[in-house]
Design a protein around this motif. Structure first.
Motif, PDB file in Angstrom:
ATOM      1  N   GLY A  71     -35.249  12.466   2.277  1.00 47.25           N
ATOM      2  CA  GLY A  71     -34.029  12.664   1.492  1.00 47.25           C
ATOM      3  C   GLY A  71     -33.358  11.391   1.013  1.00 47.25           C
ATOM      4  N   PHE A  72     -34.045  10.248   1.124  1.00 45.12           N
ATOM      5  CA  PHE A  72     -33.423   8.968   0.784  1.00 45.12           C
ATOM      6  C   PHE A  72     -33.024   8.889  -0.684  1.00 45.12           C
ATOM      7  CE2 PHE A  72     -33.241   4.472  -0.257  1.00 45.12           C
ATOM      8  CZ  PHE A  72     -32.453   3.987   0.769  1.00 45.12           C
ATOM      9  N   GLU A  73     -33.882   9.337  -1.576  1.00 44.37           N
ATOM     10  CA  GLU A  73     -33.617   9.210  -3.012  1.00 44.37           C
ATOM     11  C   GLU A  73     -32.367   9.978  -3.449  1.00 44.37           C
ATOM     12  OE1 GLU A  73     -35.108   7.113  -5.151  1.00 44.37           O
ATOM     13  OE2 GLU A  73     -36.178   6.418  -3.377  1.00 44.37           O
ATOM     14  N   GLN A  74     -32.223  11.212  -2.976  1.00 41.14           N
ATOM     15  CA  GLN A  74     -31.069  12.020  -3.362  1.00 41.14           C
ATOM     16  C   GLN A  74     -29.818  11.594  -2.600  1.00 41.14           C
ATOM     17  OE1 GLN A  74     -33.966  13.351  -2.186  1.00 41.14           O
ATOM     18  NE2 GLN A  74     -34.867  13.933  -4.142  1.00 41.14           N
ATOM     19  N   ALA A  75     -29.985  11.145  -1.380  1.00 41.98           N
ATOM     20  CA  ALA A  75     -28.895  10.621  -0.546  1.00 41.98           C
ATOM     21  C   ALA A  75     -27.749  11.622  -0.351  1.00 41.98           C
ATOM     22  CB  ALA A  75     -28.366   9.295  -1.103  1.00 41.98           C
ATOM     23  N   ARG A  76     -28.111  12.883  -0.230  1.00 42.55           N
ATOM     24  CA  ARG A  76     -27.099  13.903   0.074  1.00 42.55           C
ATOM     25  C   ARG A  76     -27.194  14.288   1.559  1.00 42.55           C
ATOM     26  NH1 ARG A  76     -23.271  13.839  -3.521  1.00 42.55           N
ATOM     27  NH2 ARG A  76     -22.711  15.960  -2.998  1.00 42.55           N
ATOM     28  N   TRP A  77     -28.424  14.277   2.073  1.00 39.03           N
ATOM     29  CA  TRP A  77     -28.681  14.520   3.500  1.00 39.03           C
ATOM     30  C   TRP A  77     -29.964  13.783   3.826  1.00 39.03           C
ATOM     31  CZ3 TRP A  77     -29.467  20.090   5.888  1.00 39.03           C
ATOM     32  CH2 TRP A  77     -29.750  19.989   7.238  1.00 39.03           C
ATOM     33  N   ILE A  78     -29.831  12.666   4.499  1.00 43.51           N
ATOM     34  CA  ILE A  78     -31.010  11.893   4.886  1.00 43.51           C
ATOM     35  C   ILE A  78     -31.305  12.173   6.353  1.00 43.51           C
ATOM     36  CG2 ILE A  78     -32.021   9.600   5.156  1.00 43.51           C
ATOM     37  CD1 ILE A  78     -30.237   8.633   2.874  1.00 43.51           C
ATOM     38  N   LEU A  79     -32.556  12.474   6.608  1.00 48.15           N
ATOM     39  CA  LEU A  79     -33.007  12.728   7.968  1.00 48.15           C
ATOM     40  C   LEU A  79     -33.881  11.556   8.406  1.00 48.15           C
ATOM     41  CD1 LEU A  79     -33.897  15.964   9.542  1.00 48.15           C
ATOM     42  CD2 LEU A  79     -35.641  14.209   9.668  1.00 48.15           C
ATOM     43  N   VAL A  80     -33.514  10.928   9.504  1.00 43.00           N
ATOM     44  CA  VAL A  80     -34.288   9.821  10.055  1.00 43.00           C
ATOM     45  C   VAL A  80     -34.864  10.297  11.380  1.00 43.00           C
ATOM     46  CG1 VAL A  80     -34.272   7.409  10.796  1.00 43.00           C
ATOM     47  CG2 VAL A  80     -32.718   8.157   8.977  1.00 43.00           C
ATOM     48  N   ASP A  81     -36.181  10.465  11.408  1.00 47.67           N
ATOM     49  CA  ASP A  81     -36.874  10.967  12.591  1.00 47.67           C
ATOM     50  C   ASP A  81     -37.396   9.782  13.399  1.00 47.67           C
ATOM     51  OD1 ASP A  81     -38.547  12.144  14.459  1.00 47.67           O
ATOM     52  OD2 ASP A  81     -39.615  13.400  13.014  1.00 47.67           O
ATOM     53  N   ILE A  82     -36.849   9.632  14.605  1.00 46.46           N
ATOM     54  CA  ILE A  82     -37.264   8.544  15.499  1.00 46.46           C
ATOM     55  C   ILE A  82     -37.956   9.175  16.723  1.00 46.46           C
ATOM     56  CG2 ILE A  82     -36.519   6.392  16.608  1.00 46.46           C
ATOM     57  CD1 ILE A  82     -33.824   6.730  15.107  1.00 46.46           C
ATOM     58  N   GLY A  83     -38.679  10.250  16.495  1.00 49.12           N
ATOM     59  CA  GLY A  83     -39.360  10.928  17.594  1.00 49.12           C
ATOM     60  C   GLY A  83     -38.444  11.928  18.265  1.00 49.12           C
ATOM     61  N   ASP A  84     -38.028  11.628  19.488  1.00 44.22           N
ATOM     62  CA  ASP A  84     -37.157  12.535  20.234  1.00 44.22           C
ATOM     63  C   ASP A  84     -35.695  12.434  19.803  1.00 44.22           C
ATOM     64  OD1 ASP A  84     -39.250  13.576  21.732  1.00 44.22           O
ATOM     65  OD2 ASP A  84     -39.094  12.009  23.245  1.00 44.22           O
ATOM     66  N   VAL A  85     -35.397  11.499  18.920  1.00 45.78           N
ATOM     67  CA  VAL A  85     -34.041  11.331  18.381  1.00 45.78           C
ATOM     68  C   VAL A  85     -34.115  11.551  16.868  1.00 45.78           C
ATOM     69  CG1 VAL A  85     -32.137   9.718  18.007  1.00 45.78           C
ATOM     70  CG2 VAL A  85     -33.393   9.684  20.184  1.00 45.78           C
ATOM     71  N   VAL A  86     -33.289  12.468  16.370  1.00 45.58           N
ATOM     72  CA  VAL A  86     -33.247  12.744  14.933  1.00 45.58           C
ATOM     73  C   VAL A  86     -31.837  12.459  14.434  1.00 45.58           C
ATOM     74  CG1 VAL A  86     -33.516  14.489  13.132  1.00 45.58           C
ATOM     75  CG2 VAL A  86     -35.066  14.484  15.090  1.00 45.58           C
ATOM     76  N   CYS A  87     -31.745  11.596  13.427  1.00 46.28           N
ATOM     77  CA  CYS A  87     -30.453  11.226  12.848  1.00 46.28           C
ATOM     78  C   CYS A  87     -30.260  11.978  11.525  1.00 46.28           C
ATOM     79  CB  CYS A  87     -30.393   9.723  12.584  1.00 46.28           C
ATOM     80  SG  CYS A  87     -30.722   8.717  14.035  1.00 46.28           S
ATOM     81  N   HIS A  88     -29.101  12.597  11.396  1.00 43.80           N
ATOM     82  CA  HIS A  88     -28.734  13.315  10.175  1.00 43.80           C
ATOM     83  C   HIS A  88     -27.585  12.543   9.530  1.00 43.80           C
ATOM     84  CE1 HIS A  88     -30.956  16.978  11.367  1.00 43.80           C
ATOM     85  NE2 HIS A  88     -30.597  16.622  12.595  1.00 43.80           N
ATOM     86  N   ILE A  89     -27.866  11.964   8.361  1.00 40.87           N
ATOM     87  CA  ILE A  89     -26.838  11.214   7.640  1.00 40.87           C
ATOM     88  C   ILE A  89     -26.491  12.017   6.392  1.00 40.87           C
ATOM     89  CG2 ILE A  89     -26.191   9.023   6.592  1.00 40.87           C
ATOM     90  CD1 ILE A  89     -29.163   8.499   8.333  1.00 40.87           C
ATOM     91  N   PHE A  90     -25.285  12.512   6.371  1.00 34.73           N
ATOM     92  CA  PHE A  90     -24.854  13.388   5.283  1.00 34.73           C
ATOM     93  C   PHE A  90     -23.948  12.669   4.301  1.00 34.73           C
ATOM     94  CE2 PHE A  90     -25.667  16.588   8.592  1.00 34.73           C
ATOM     95  CZ  PHE A  90     -26.285  17.585   7.863  1.00 34.73           C
ATOM     96  N   HIS A  91     -23.952  13.172   3.075  1.00 32.14           N
ATOM     97  CA  HIS A  91     -22.869  12.908   2.143  1.00 32.14           C
ATOM     98  C   HIS A  91     -21.717  13.776   2.646  1.00 32.14           C
ATOM     99  CE1 HIS A  91     -20.439  13.110  -1.482  1.00 32.14           C
ATOM    100  NE2 HIS A  91     -21.126  12.073  -1.951  1.00 32.14           N
TER     101      HIS A  91
END
Length: 118
Positions: A71-91
């Motif tokens: 979701g990096f290009e749209q940058a409305r909801w980027i999900l960063v998967d670090i294995g057992d840790v998932v980061c949700h970065i929202f607009h």
């Protein structure tokens, strides 16, 4: 590296980029998807991308590899998967719409040590 350390590093990276309302959830008892979710938001697309880049850079500095970044290009909801840790970065607008905190309301909050909390 321990998952609690990874989520703390990711939260610090978010805080460094002025992410808002940073929360962490312990997903162990409620989901098989990940052990932890980190959720935050930025006020515009550029800030959302900067937060995601900040997490990526912080992980690389600590020799932690990302599994996926979506979701990096749209940058409305980027999900960063670090294995057992998932980061949700929202607009900001999308965060209130999807409301993951309510969806995963049974998950226990995780205490984070950030500049604002000290």
């Amino acid at each position: 590296m321990e998952n609690k350390t990874i989520i703390q590093l990711a939260a610090e990276a978010c805080d460094d980029k002025r992410a808002e309302d940073i929360i962490a959830l312990d997903m162990n008892e409620v989901s098989l998807v990940a052990d932890y979710f980190l959720i935050c938001h930025g006020s515009n697309e550029r800030q959302v991308q900067a937060i995601a880049r900040g997490i990526k850079d912080k992980m690389e500095e600590n020799d932690i590899s990302l599994k996926r970044l979506e979701g990096f290009e749209q940058a409305r909801w980027i999900l960063v998967d670090i294995g057992d840790v998932v980061c949700h970065i929202f607009h900001k607008d999308e965060r209130s719409y999807y409301n993951l905190e309510r969806l995963w309301g049974d998950a226990a909050p995780v205490s984070l040590q950030l500049e604002d909390n000290k």
